[in-house]
Design a protein around this motif. Structure first.
Motif, mmCIF file in Angstrom:
data_model
loop_
_atom_site.group_PDB
_atom_site.id
_atom_site.type_symbol
_atom_site.label_atom_id
_atom_site.label_comp_id
_atom_site.label_asym_id
_atom_site.label_seq_id
_atom_site.Cartn_x
_atom_site.Cartn_y
_atom_site.Cartn_z
ATOM 1 N N LEU A 77 0.859 -1.180 0.000
ATOM 2 C CA LEU A 77 0.000 0.000 0.000
ATOM 3 C C LEU A 77 0.898 1.233 0.000
ATOM 4 N N ALA A 78 0.653 2.168 -0.886
ATOM 5 C CA ALA A 78 1.494 3.361 -0.945
ATOM 6 C C ALA A 78 0.745 4.493 -1.615
ATOM 7 N N THR A 79 0.988 5.699 -1.146
ATOM 8 C CA THR A 79 0.408 6.875 -1.784
ATOM 9 C C THR A 79 1.115 7.137 -3.110
ATOM 10 N N PRO A 80 0.457 7.835 -4.021
ATOM 11 C CA PRO A 80 1.138 8.200 -5.269
ATOM 12 C C PRO A 80 2.426 8.976 -5.010
ATOM 13 N N GLU A 81 2.444 9.800 -3.971
ATOM 14 C CA GLU A 81 3.643 10.591 -3.669
ATOM 15 C C GLU A 81 4.803 9.695 -3.236
ATOM 16 N N ALA A 82 4.525 8.680 -2.419
ATOM 17 C CA ALA A 82 5.582 7.768 -1.988
ATOM 18 C C ALA A 82 6.125 6.966 -3.158
ATOM 19 N N LYS A 83 5.240 6.527 -4.035
ATOM 20 C CA LYS A 83 5.688 5.778 -5.210
ATOM 21 C C LYS A 83 6.551 6.660 -6.118
ATOM 22 N N ALA A 84 6.143 7.907 -6.274
ATOM 23 C CA ALA A 84 6.920 8.825 -7.105
ATOM 24 C C ALA A 84 8.294 9.088 -6.498
ATOM 25 N N PHE A 85 8.353 9.202 -5.165
ATOM 26 C CA PHE A 85 9.632 9.415 -4.498
ATOM 27 C C PHE A 85 10.569 8.236 -4.732
ATOM 28 N N ALA A 86 10.073 7.028 -4.532
ATOM 29 C CA ALA A 86 10.922 5.847 -4.730
ATOM 30 C C ALA A 86 11.372 5.735 -6.176
ATOM 31 N N ALA A 87 10.464 5.970 -7.118
ATOM 32 C CA ALA A 87 10.801 5.858 -8.530
ATOM 33 C C ALA A 87 11.830 6.896 -8.955
ATOM 34 N N ALA A 88 11.888 8.026 -8.254
ATOM 35 C CA ALA A 88 12.817 9.095 -8.611
ATOM 36 C C ALA A 88 14.245 8.828 -8.147
ATOM 37 N N VAL A 110 4.452 -10.284 -21.196
ATOM 38 C CA VAL A 110 5.827 -10.061 -21.635
ATOM 39 C C VAL A 110 6.017 -8.730 -22.346
ATOM 40 N N ASP A 111 5.041 -8.281 -23.101
ATOM 41 C CA ASP A 111 5.179 -7.033 -23.851
ATOM 42 C C ASP A 111 4.538 -5.839 -23.153
ATOM 43 N N GLU A 112 4.085 -6.028 -21.910
ATOM 44 C CA GLU A 112 3.393 -4.949 -21.207
ATOM 45 C C GLU A 112 3.960 -4.726 -19.812
ATOM 46 N N ILE A 113 5.199 -5.107 -19.573
ATOM 47 C CA ILE A 113 5.768 -4.991 -18.232
ATOM 48 C C ILE A 113 6.033 -3.525 -17.898
ATOM 49 N N ASP A 114 5.513 -3.103 -16.761
ATOM 50 C CA ASP A 114 5.725 -1.751 -16.253
ATOM 51 C C ASP A 114 6.681 -1.863 -15.065
ATOM 52 N N PRO A 115 7.901 -1.359 -15.167
ATOM 53 C CA PRO A 115 8.858 -1.534 -14.071
ATOM 54 C C PRO A 115 8.442 -0.857 -12.775
ATOM 55 N N LEU A 116 7.524 0.088 -12.841
ATOM 56 C CA LEU A 116 7.065 0.776 -11.637
ATOM 57 C C LEU A 116 5.742 0.220 -11.116
ATOM 58 N N PHE A 117 5.308 -0.894 -11.707
ATOM 59 C CA PHE A 117 4.063 -1.523 -11.258
ATOM 60 C C PHE A 117 4.139 -3.022 -11.565
ATOM 61 N N VAL A 118 5.071 -3.704 -10.906
ATOM 62 C CA VAL A 118 5.272 -5.131 -11.137
ATOM 63 C C VAL A 118 4.202 -5.919 -10.379
ATOM 64 N N LEU A 123 15.329 0.586 -10.033
ATOM 65 C CA LEU A 123 14.887 0.152 -11.359
ATOM 66 C C LEU A 123 13.449 -0.332 -11.376
ATOM 67 N N GLY A 124 12.874 -0.627 -10.212
ATOM 68 C CA GLY A 124 11.516 -1.143 -10.235
ATOM 69 C C GLY A 124 10.833 -1.058 -8.891
ATOM 70 N N LEU A 125 9.499 -1.084 -8.935
ATOM 71 C CA LEU A 125 8.658 -1.083 -7.745
ATOM 72 C C LEU A 125 7.652 -2.222 -7.860
ATOM 73 N N ARG A 126 7.440 -2.909 -6.742
ATOM 74 C CA ARG A 126 6.354 -3.885 -6.735
ATOM 75 C C ARG A 126 5.035 -3.117 -6.723
ATOM 76 N N ALA A 127 4.083 -3.606 -7.490
ATOM 77 C CA ALA A 127 2.812 -2.898 -7.632
ATOM 78 C C ALA A 127 2.189 -2.627 -6.278
ATOM 79 N N ALA A 128 1.974 -1.352 -5.965
ATOM 80 C CA ALA A 128 1.370 -0.933 -4.701
ATOM 81 C C ALA A 128 0.122 -0.132 -5.010
ATOM 82 N N LYS A 129 -0.892 -0.335 -4.224
ATOM 83 C CA LYS A 129 -2.159 0.313 -4.501
ATOM 84 C C LYS A 129 -2.470 1.393 -3.470
ATOM 85 N N HIS A 130 -3.207 2.395 -3.901
ATOM 86 C CA HIS A 130 -3.768 3.373 -2.984
ATOM 87 C C HIS A 130 -5.287 3.395 -3.128
ATOM 88 N N LEU A 131 -5.792 2.443 -3.903
ATOM 89 C CA LEU A 131 -7.222 2.204 -4.004
ATOM 90 C C LEU A 131 -7.400 0.730 -4.359
#
Length: 349
Positions: free
Chosen positions: A146-157, A181-189, A162-170
């Motif tokens: 669970l993470a706020t958009p601001e926390a996710k943005a901080f970690a990604a910055a 395979v062709d749709e991997i988002d490194p900030l939302f694994v 290189l990557g974040l495990r998918a965290a939700k705020h809703l």
């Protein structure tokens, strides 16, 4: 007339089939594997997860498998730092599971929890592990995912992340499942969490070993499955029984040996997937022209498995920066090479 037609057909039958035009294919996964799978253990150094070192890692190492270990870095003591050093030497990966595992959102209501600090929980954990082990963590998983958009943005910055495990705020269910395979988002694994009764998992014990089910789902879809769990045969949250974990490891080892599955930590998978997406390879005559100028190609770069259908005059020799590249002749007549896009064009002989 009929006789002449029969002769013509017979001669065409005897003629060699024309070779296919030379072409290039970057394999979806290294060495032509069908799918990828990650083994992840959370709460290392906290939450009674001693079974990770006592049981899980010996089971994996006996089978040549590697895991990723999520550290609550501020809770690690000196004996645990030594265990982590040994885990690194054995080829396992460490990821940032924060400094203290304090939450920022309530699991039920998603209401904010006071006390979260990005600098303390993310940046300080990075610095502590670097100081203790000389190691840079490159992946982040937030407590309870669970993470706020601001926390996710901080970690990604953070430049090394290189990557974040998918965290939700809703609660929309989008964080669970498989990574196409062709749709991997490194900030939302996307991932799946182990629960003994399958309560919050896509997989249920009535259908067999839930750990195996997640890996099998990746094999059936050609995707990447990321398996999250805590300890093994210990007092941790939803601890995995040792027999179930061993059966899972045996399954993975057999699939790796058969060349069907690639088992790797998350940053290795992300490096391959993003390099495949962002590094451009084009076959032009007797050269593979490489465009590695994109920022993500440079940032994530790793060697890619490339299969080539040859022209008739190819000798099967490949070189990059004047150095010969090892090649494998496949049963279908293609050549397979391992190519680092950041090292420039490949010459073919």
């Amino acid at each position: 007339m009929m006789f002449h037609r029969l002769i013509t057909c017979f001669l065409l039958f005897l003629s060699p089939l024309p070779l296919l035009a030379a072409n290039l294919q970057v394999q979806p996964w290294p060495a032509g594997a069908k799918a990828a799978h990650t083994i992840a253990h959370d709460d290392v150094c906290g939450g009674n997860t001693g079974g990770i070192f006592q049981h899980a890692l010996p089971v994996l190492q006996a089978r040549g498998l590697h895991a990723s270990l999520g550290l609550i870095a501020g809770l690690c003591n000196e004996p645990q730092w030594q265990q982590l050093k040994q885990a690194l030497q054995a080829g396992h990966e460490l990821f940032n599971h924060t400094t203290s595992h304090v939450g920022m959102l309530e699991p039920g209501s998603l209401a904010p929890i006071a006390g979260w600090d990005n600098l303390k929980e993310i940046a300080q954990a990075q610095r502590l592990v670097q100081a203790k082990l000389g190691y840079t963590m490159q992946f982040v998983a937030f407590p309870s995912d669970l993470a706020t958009p601001e926390a996710k943005a901080f970690a990604a910055a953070q430049p090394e992340i290189l990557g974040l495990r998918a965290a939700k705020h809703l609660y929309d269910g989008s964080n669970a499942g498989l990574n196409a395979v062709d749709e991997i988002d490194p900030l939302f694994v996307k991932w799946d969490m182990y629960w003994r009764d399958g309560k919050w998992s896509r997989y249920k014990p009535a259908n067999g070993n839930m750990l195996i089910q997640h890996a099998q789902a990746a094999l059936e879809s050609g995707s990447w499955s990321y398996r999250t769990m805590h300890g093994v045969a210990d007092g941790s949250f939803e601890s995995v029984p040792l027999a179930q974990y061993t059966e899972y490891a045996d399954f993975l080892a057999a699939k790796v040996k058969a060349g069907e599955l690639w088992v790797a930590p998350p940053t290795a998978v992300l490096r391959y997937a993003i390099s495949r997406q962002q590094c451009d390879l084009q076959l032009q005559g007797k050269q593979i022209k490489v465009d590695a100028s994109g920022p993500d190609c440079q940032r994530y770069h790793t060697a890619l498995t490339v299969d080539l259908t040859p022209d008739a005059d190819w000798q099967g020799q490949f070189s990059q920066q004047g150095q010969a590249l090892a090649s494998q002749k496949l049963a279908n007549g293609q050549y397979r090479i391992l190519l680092d896009p950041t090292k420039g064009d490949v010459r073919i002989q």
